[in-house]
Design a protein around this motif. Structure first.
Motif, PDB file in Angstrom:
ATOM      1  N   SER A  68       4.538  19.670  36.039  1.00  0.00           N
ATOM      2  CA  SER A  68       5.892  19.135  35.897  1.00  0.00           C
ATOM      3  C   SER A  68       6.472  18.760  37.262  1.00  0.00           C
ATOM      4  N   ASP A  69       5.861  19.252  38.338  1.00  0.00           N
ATOM      5  CA  ASP A  69       6.305  18.832  39.675  1.00  0.00           C
ATOM      6  C   ASP A  69       6.030  17.346  39.918  1.00  0.00           C
ATOM      7  N   LEU A  70       5.091  16.795  39.153  1.00  0.00           N
ATOM      8  CA  LEU A  70       4.721  15.380  39.342  1.00  0.00           C
ATOM      9  C   LEU A  70       5.452  14.450  38.375  1.00  0.00           C
ATOM     10  N   VAL A  93       5.829  23.994  33.328  1.00  0.00           N
ATOM     11  CA  VAL A  93       5.356  24.813  34.457  1.00  0.00           C
ATOM     12  C   VAL A  93       4.777  23.946  35.573  1.00  0.00           C
ATOM     13  N   GLU A  94       4.643  24.594  36.732  1.00  0.00           N
ATOM     14  CA  GLU A  94       3.889  24.020  37.848  1.00  0.00           C
ATOM     15  C   GLU A  94       2.834  25.065  38.195  1.00  0.00           C
ATOM     16  N   SER A  95       1.666  24.931  37.611  1.00  0.00           N
ATOM     17  CA  SER A  95       0.656  25.979  37.761  1.00  0.00           C
ATOM     18  C   SER A  95       0.234  26.203  39.203  1.00  0.00           C
ATOM     19  N   ASN A  96       0.270  25.158  39.994  1.00  0.00           N
ATOM     20  CA  ASN A  96      -0.224  25.316  41.369  1.00  0.00           C
ATOM     21  C   ASN A  96       0.734  26.120  42.238  1.00  0.00           C
ATOM     22  N   THR A  97       2.032  26.183  41.852  1.00  0.00           N
ATOM     23  CA  THR A  97       2.969  26.997  42.628  1.00  0.00           C
ATOM     24  C   THR A  97       3.411  28.236  41.846  1.00  0.00           C
ATOM     25  N   GLY A 135      -6.891  22.554  26.023  1.00  0.00           N
ATOM     26  CA  GLY A 135      -6.428  21.315  26.655  1.00  0.00           C
ATOM     27  C   GLY A 135      -7.563  20.385  27.001  1.00  0.00           C
ATOM     28  N   ILE A 136      -7.230  19.132  27.134  1.00  0.00           N
ATOM     29  CA  ILE A 136      -8.235  18.131  27.505  1.00  0.00           C
ATOM     30  C   ILE A 136      -8.572  18.290  29.001  1.00  0.00           C
ATOM     31  N   PRO A 137      -9.587  17.620  29.507  1.00  0.00           N
ATOM     32  CA  PRO A 137      -9.969  17.775  30.917  1.00  0.00           C
ATOM     33  C   PRO A 137      -8.836  17.456  31.888  1.00  0.00           C
ATOM     34  N   ASN A 138      -8.805  18.251  32.950  1.00  0.00           N
ATOM     35  CA  ASN A 138      -7.962  17.977  34.118  1.00  0.00           C
ATOM     36  C   ASN A 138      -6.450  18.160  33.918  1.00  0.00           C
ATOM     37  N   VAL A 139      -6.021  18.756  32.809  1.00  0.00           N
ATOM     38  CA  VAL A 139      -4.578  18.985  32.635  1.00  0.00           C
ATOM     39  C   VAL A 139      -4.103  20.216  33.417  1.00  0.00           C
ATOM     40  N   SER A 142      -7.434  25.692  34.146  1.00  0.00           N
ATOM     41  CA  SER A 142      -7.928  26.748  35.036  1.00  0.00           C
ATOM     42  C   SER A 142      -6.849  27.192  36.018  1.00  0.00           C
ATOM     43  N   THR A 143      -6.135  26.235  36.561  1.00  0.00           N
ATOM     44  CA  THR A 143      -5.059  26.562  37.504  1.00  0.00           C
ATOM     45  C   THR A 143      -3.987  27.394  36.810  1.00  0.00           C
ATOM     46  N   PHE A 144      -3.677  27.045  35.573  1.00  0.00           N
ATOM     47  CA  PHE A 144      -2.686  27.778  34.778  1.00  0.00           C
ATOM     48  C   PHE A 144      -3.148  29.217  34.541  1.00  0.00           C
ATOM     49  N   LYS A 155     -12.643  28.789  38.112  1.00  0.00           N
ATOM     50  CA  LYS A 155     -12.696  27.682  39.069  1.00  0.00           C
ATOM     51  C   LYS A 155     -11.792  26.547  38.626  1.00  0.00           C
ATOM     52  N   ALA A 156     -11.024  26.033  39.582  1.00  0.00           N
ATOM     53  CA  ALA A 156     -10.237  24.831  39.298  1.00  0.00           C
ATOM     54  C   ALA A 156     -10.743  23.729  40.211  1.00  0.00           C
ATOM     55  N   GLY A 157     -10.736  22.561  39.736  1.00  0.00           N
ATOM     56  CA  GLY A 157     -11.203  21.461  40.577  1.00  0.00           C
ATOM     57  C   GLY A 157     -10.553  20.186  40.150  1.00  0.00           C
ATOM     58  N   ASN A 158     -10.646  19.175  40.952  1.00  0.00           N
ATOM     59  CA  ASN A 158      -9.976  17.932  40.573  1.00  0.00           C
ATOM     60  C   ASN A 158     -10.877  17.005  39.754  1.00  0.00           C
ATOM     61  N   LYS A 159     -12.053  17.493  39.401  1.00  0.00           N
ATOM     62  CA  LYS A 159     -12.950  16.699  38.552  1.00  0.00           C
ATOM     63  C   LYS A 159     -12.944  17.285  37.139  1.00  0.00           C
ATOM     64  N   PRO A 160     -12.908  16.458  36.125  1.00  0.00           N
ATOM     65  CA  PRO A 160     -12.988  16.994  34.761  1.00  0.00           C
ATOM     66  C   PRO A 160     -14.294  17.753  34.535  1.00  0.00           C
ATOM     67  N   GLY A 161     -14.222  18.778  33.696  1.00  0.00           N
ATOM     68  CA  GLY A 161     -15.443  19.474  33.296  1.00  0.00           C
ATOM     69  C   GLY A 161     -15.930  20.572  34.216  1.00  0.00           C
ATOM     70  N   VAL A 162     -15.030  21.130  35.061  1.00  0.00           N
ATOM     71  CA  VAL A 162     -15.440  22.161  36.018  1.00  0.00           C
ATOM     72  C   VAL A 162     -15.668  23.522  35.351  1.00  0.00           C
ATOM     73  N   GLY A 182     -10.302  26.368  25.976  1.00  0.00           N
ATOM     74  CA  GLY A 182     -11.016  25.476  25.069  1.00  0.00           C
ATOM     75  C   GLY A 182     -10.891  24.062  25.593  1.00  0.00           C
ATOM     76  N   MET A 183     -12.033  23.462  25.848  1.00  0.00           N
ATOM     77  CA  MET A 183     -12.018  22.100  26.361  1.00  0.00           C
ATOM     78  C   MET A 183     -11.954  21.133  25.190  1.00  0.00           C
ATOM     79  N   LEU A 184     -10.856  20.446  25.096  1.00  0.00           N
ATOM     80  CA  LEU A 184     -10.680  19.488  23.996  1.00  0.00           C
ATOM     81  C   LEU A 184     -11.074  18.095  24.448  1.00  0.00           C
TER      82      LEU A 184
HETATM   83  N1  LIG Z   1       0.652  19.010  41.376  1.00  0.00           N
HETATM   84  C1  LIG Z   1       0.057  19.830  40.511  1.00  0.00           C
HETATM   85  N2  LIG Z   1      -1.280  19.887  40.440  1.00  0.00           N
HETATM   86  C2  LIG Z   1      -1.844  20.726  39.552  1.00  0.00           C
HETATM   87  C3  LIG Z   1      -1.075  21.559  38.701  1.00  0.00           C
HETATM   88  N3  LIG Z   1      -1.918  22.273  37.932  1.00  0.00           N
HETATM   89  C4  LIG Z   1      -3.162  21.900  38.282  1.00  0.00           C
HETATM   90  N4  LIG Z   1      -3.123  20.974  39.264  1.00  0.00           N
HETATM   91  C5  LIG Z   1      -4.286  20.287  39.883  1.00  0.00           C
HETATM   92  O1  LIG Z   1      -4.951  19.533  38.875  1.00  0.00           O
HETATM   93  C6  LIG Z   1      -6.350  19.521  39.080  1.00  0.00           C
HETATM   94  C7  LIG Z   1      -7.068  19.996  37.823  1.00  0.00           C
HETATM   95  O2  LIG Z   1      -6.780  21.363  37.597  1.00  0.00           O
HETATM   96  P1  LIG Z   1      -7.778  22.335  36.798  1.00  0.00           P
HETATM   97  O3  LIG Z   1      -7.078  23.631  36.687  1.00  0.00           O
HETATM   98  O4  LIG Z   1      -9.117  22.313  37.393  1.00  0.00           O
HETATM   99  O5  LIG Z   1      -7.814  21.587  35.385  1.00  0.00           O
HETATM  100  P2  LIG Z   1      -8.652  21.976  34.088  1.00  0.00           P
HETATM  101  O6  LIG Z   1      -7.826  21.596  32.911  1.00  0.00           O
HETATM  102  O7  LIG Z   1      -9.124  23.376  34.166  1.00  0.00           O
HETATM  103  O8  LIG Z   1      -9.874  20.960  34.232  1.00  0.00           O
HETATM  104  P3  LIG Z   1     -11.350  21.079  33.558  1.00  0.00           P
HETATM  105  O9  LIG Z   1     -11.815  22.469  33.696  1.00  0.00           O
HETATM  106  O10 LIG Z   1     -12.134  20.130  34.391  1.00  0.00           O
HETATM  107  O11 LIG Z   1     -11.196  20.625  32.150  1.00  0.00           O
HETATM  108  C8  LIG Z   1      -6.589  20.402  40.305  1.00  0.00           C
HETATM  109  O12 LIG Z   1      -6.711  19.586  41.442  1.00  0.00           O
HETATM  110  C9  LIG Z   1      -5.335  21.258  40.382  1.00  0.00           C
HETATM  111  O13 LIG Z   1      -5.050  21.666  41.694  1.00  0.00           O
HETATM  112  C10 LIG Z   1       0.359  21.482  38.803  1.00  0.00           C
HETATM  113  O14 LIG Z   1       1.136  22.138  38.091  1.00  0.00           O
HETATM  114  N5  LIG Z   1       0.855  20.588  39.716  1.00  0.00           N
END
Ligand SMILES: Nc1nc2c(ncn2[C@@H]2O[C@H](COP(=O)(O)OP(=O)(O)OP(=O)(O)O)[C@@H](O)[C@H]2O)c(=O)[nH]1
Ligand SMILES: [Mg+2]
Length: 289
Positions: A68-70, A93-97, A135-139, A142-144, A155-162, A182-184
């Motif tokens: 939501s920060d974006l 939420v803003e999972s990264n903070t 959730g679908i990839p990259n939402v 993992s960070t949450f 592990k969190a990463g910026n590539k889908p499917g980590v 669950g990866m949707l």
């Molecule tokens: N700005 C911002 N970036 C975020 C937030 N949450 C996650 N990210 C970034 O989004 C990218 C994907 O996050 P992941 O947690 O790996 O996503 P995921 O849904 O687990 O992805 P897969 O496992 O590949 O399906 C990473 O680069 C995170 O740092 C957020 O709330 N704000």
């Protein structure tokens, strides 16, 4: 989006991964009280998955608008109202903070009250709320989860499917979380949705044509957030200026030029996509309720 781009992605899907994941989710859900669907706050409709409705038939669901920060704050707030009006709990939420995580935990406890009551009536005291993230990839699943667990469990990463493996974690005296989200599958049937997903990097990078995606993103940005584009790239956009011309103007500003003076289309396309994905263009939403 090119047909070519779609086909590659669908080809990967056909290879059994989708069916296996879905079967696994249905199996795992037998243990779960509350389903948490993580959506990207910038495009909640595009990042939802239609299967979740089926999964939630006899379960509570909480919608989490992550990143939501974006996103445009007012629009995120109207999405929350939209879900609440449909009787669906929703929070941002803003999972990264970690911002919004406390409110999320409160919401889980609130939703669990009725369920716990039923367990108690059946003589099962002290059962923890069992929660699963979908959730679908990259939402940001993992960070949450890591943010909830206050440590890096996945592990969190910026590539889908980590994400690959599975564990259980206690995140509160009342809540337990299945750490494997669950990866949707993203929905790619609607081309507008598919394009939003490409903007958000929820479709594998090698399954898309970056130049076409960046063109469409720039078009959307110019139509909806013109001022932010002008500010970021220090340009003036004329009335009715062609998107290609705007792109080339940005490329010249940014020095994305090949020898001989031609525009480096790949480089400027990647730059625009990255600037959007990392928030350098400011807070931008792709959809309104
Ligand atoms: N700005 C911002 N970036 C975020 C937030 N949450 C996650 N990210 C970034 O989004 C990218 C994907 O996050 P992941 O947690 O790996 O996503 P995921 O849904 O687990 O992805 P897969 O496992 O590949 O399906 C990473 O680069 C995170 O740092 C957020 O709330 N704000
Ligand atoms: Mg993950």
């Amino acid at each position: 989006m090119t047909q070519k781009g779609f086909k590659k992605w669908q080809f990967r899907g056909i290879h059994g991964h989708m069916a296996k994941t879905k079967k696994q989710i249905i199996e795992d859900l037998k243990l779960i009280d509350i389903i948490v669907e993580i959506l990207d706050a910038r495009a909640p409709k595009s990042t939802e998955n239609p299967d979740v409705r089926e999964y939630c038939k006899n379960k509570k669901k909480i919608v989490v608008l992550n990143k939501s920060d974006l996103a445009d704050e007012n629009i995120s707030n109207s999405w929350i109202k939209y879900y609440n009006n449909k009787n669906i709990s929703c929070t941002k939420v803003e999972s990264n903070t970690g911002k919004g995580i406390k409110e999320f935990i409160s919401l889980v406890k609130k939703e669990y009250k009725d369920i716990e009551e039923k367990y108690i009536q059946k003589g099962r005291m002290g059962r923890l709320a069992k929660v699963m993230i979908l959730g679908i990839p990259n939402v940001g699943k993992s960070t949450f989860i890591n943010s909830l667990a206050k440590r890096n469990v996945v592990k969190a990463g910026n590539k889908p499917g980590v994400t690959k493996e599975k564990q259980w974690i206690k995140i509160d005296e009342k809540i337990e979380l299945m750490d494997t989200p669950g990866m949707l599958w993203p929905k790619l049937s609607d081309s507008n949705v598919a394009m939003n997903l490409a903007f958000l990097n929820s479709i594998g990078e090698n399954a898309i044509d970056n130049e076409e995606v960046a063109y469409n993103l720039l078009k959307y940005l110019v139509e909806n957030y013109k001022g932010k584009v002008e500010l970021r790239y220090d340009i003036k956009i004329e009335e009715d200026e062609e998107i290609i011309d705007i792109r080339d103007k940005i490329a010249r500003k940014k020095g994305a030029i090949l020898s001989g003076g031609r525009i480096n289309e790949q480089k400027i396309s990647d730059m625009i996509l990255t600037d959007f994905r990392t928030g350098k263009l400011g807070r931008i939403s792709l959809e309104r309720p």
